[in-house]
Design a protein around this motif. Structure first.
Motif, PDB file in Angstrom:
ATOM      1  N   TYR A 176      96.381  62.742  65.549  1.00  0.00           N
ATOM      2  CA  TYR A 176      96.511  62.721  66.812  1.00  0.00           C
ATOM      3  C   TYR A 176      96.582  61.210  67.458  1.00  0.00           C
ATOM      4  O   TYR A 176      95.729  60.696  67.000  1.00  0.00           O
ATOM      5  CB  TYR A 176      95.411  63.503  67.587  1.00  0.00           C
ATOM      6  N   TYR A 208     101.624  63.036  71.819  1.00  0.00           N
ATOM      7  CA  TYR A 208     100.044  63.368  71.360  1.00  0.00           C
ATOM      8  C   TYR A 208     100.083  63.286  69.903  1.00  0.00           C
ATOM      9  O   TYR A 208      98.847  63.384  69.265  1.00  0.00           O
ATOM     10  CB  TYR A 208      99.720  64.456  72.082  1.00  0.00           C
ATOM     11  N   LEU A 209     101.007  63.715  69.169  1.00  0.00           N
ATOM     12  CA  LEU A 209     100.983  63.952  67.543  1.00  0.00           C
ATOM     13  C   LEU A 209     101.326  62.578  66.987  1.00  0.00           C
ATOM     14  O   LEU A 209     102.334  61.854  67.461  1.00  0.00           O
ATOM     15  CB  LEU A 209     101.879  64.974  67.101  1.00  0.00           C
ATOM     16  N   ARG A 218      93.625  63.914  73.220  1.00  0.00           N
ATOM     17  CA  ARG A 218      93.469  64.273  71.870  1.00  0.00           C
ATOM     18  C   ARG A 218      92.029  64.664  71.662  1.00  0.00           C
ATOM     19  O   ARG A 218      91.083  64.409  72.297  1.00  0.00           O
ATOM     20  CB  ARG A 218      93.881  63.001  71.029  1.00  0.00           C
ATOM     21  N   SER A 265      94.556  67.693  75.436  1.00  0.00           N
ATOM     22  CA  SER A 265      94.499  68.574  74.237  1.00  0.00           C
ATOM     23  C   SER A 265      93.622  69.653  74.251  1.00  0.00           C
ATOM     24  O   SER A 265      92.589  69.704  74.721  1.00  0.00           O
ATOM     25  CB  SER A 265      93.940  67.583  73.089  1.00  0.00           C
TER      26      SER A 265
END
Length: 338
Positions: free
Chosen positions: A193, A200-201, A264, A161
């Protein structure tokens, strides 16, 4: 010269229309705001949609509203330059304005948006390369391959991230508004996150970030410290966001969030707990920074040596705590914000 692929561009009339179009397109479509991260990756064939759903023309996603007493709402299309230079926002939440002003370089901040920086793709030395380079090493699981080249024995992707503004938003307790085809929903910035370099979202791919809400300042002082090779352009290789509320020299509450040390933003709760309720002495700051650095596990997938980056996490946390504390002291002497 790297060239964009041939693409179709849609210009929906609202965020909900954009979400509906993206939902219908599925993996064939992607949302486009400033494009400072997306367009170079399209050139490197890291994504392969045939349609982009444009957001940049949507007037409802612009503007900074609010004040230090009631909090701020930033439209997702507010540029990073606008956020960094907004006087009231910078006075209330200096750490957020600081982070926005440290993203990349001035030309890209003039185009890049705060919504885009919240959603910026994870990064890795084996992924952020041209198609030909990636093909020469056999690709990786984030795109076109089936193993993680950083940790070949791992079943997951460890891309990092690299948002500068997300850690500060989380430390301040901000919330994000998302628009879907059927309406809007709001969630804490931290809940946006997941700890996965690919997925990753936590939002659905078609959902559109429409705004970021930062709470009232309420005595909270913030800071963000970013480590990178150069003083401009580069993504973070370690960073720390700190939000403190103080009563004299005693810390009433604290949050510490790290950037670029995981897939994240990583909240360092142990470091924050050491600060909370304690007198802010140099020994306390050093102990809190040491505890905050423990969850950081950088791998060999970003700039500079990963073992050095691990050691530097403690340093940037210490600097961020000291900077936030100094801002809290200055506010105390001046009687608070104007």
């Amino acid at each position: 010269m790297l060239r964009l692929p041939r693409l179709r561009l849609l210009r929906p009339g609202s965020a909900r229309e954009a979400a509906a179009a993206a939902a219908e397109l599925g993996s064939r479509g992607m949302l486009l705001a400033g494009g400072t991260d997306l367009l170079p990756k399209l050139k490197r064939r890291q994504f392969d949609p045939d349609t982009l759903v444009a957001l940049g023309h949507l007037a409802g996603l612009t503007g900074v509203r609010g004040d230090h007493a009631g909090g701020f709402e930033l439209g997702a299309l507010v540029t990073l330059t606008e956020a960094a230079a907004h006087p009231a926002l910078a006075a209330a939440h200096p750490g957020y304005a600081e982070a926005a002003g440290l993203v990349s370089s001035p030309p890209l901040r003039n185009v890049g948006t705060i919504g885009g920086n919240l959603c910026v793709d994870t990064r890795c030395n084996y992924y952020d390369m041209t198609y030909e380079w990636r093909r020469s090493v056999g690709f990786c699981m984030k795109k076109d391959g089936d193993i993680c080249l950083v940790a070949p024995g791992s079943p997951r992707c460890w891309a990092v991230s690299s948002s500068d503004t997300a850690p500060v938003a989380i430390a301040l307790g901000a919330t994000v508004t998302l628009a879907g085809p059927d309406g809007e929903r709001e969630l804490p910035a931290a809940a946006l996150y997941r700890d996965d370099g690919i997925e990753y979202l936590a939002k659905r791919p078609h959902e559109v970030v429409t705004s970021l809400r930062l709470p009232a300042a309420d005595g909270t002082a913030s800071a963000y410290v970013k480590l990178r090779r150069r003083g401009s352009i580069d993504f973070p290789i370690a960073g720390a966001a700190v939000a403190l509320r103080m009563d004299g020299t005693r810390v009433d509450s604290a949050r510490i969030v790290l950037s670029a040390v995981g897939s994240r933003p990583v909240e360092a709760t142990a470091g924050a707990e050491l600060l909370t309720g304690a007198e802010l002495t140099p020994e306390t700051v050093a102990a809190a920074a040491e505890a905050a650095a423990r969850p950081a596990k950088p791998l060999d997938n970003a700039d500079l040596a990963h073992f050095w980056r691990k050691r530097m996490v403690r340093v940037v946390v210490e600097q961020a705590i000291e900077r936030a504390a100094e801002r809290a002291r200055l506010r105390g002497r001046s009687g608070g914000l104007p």
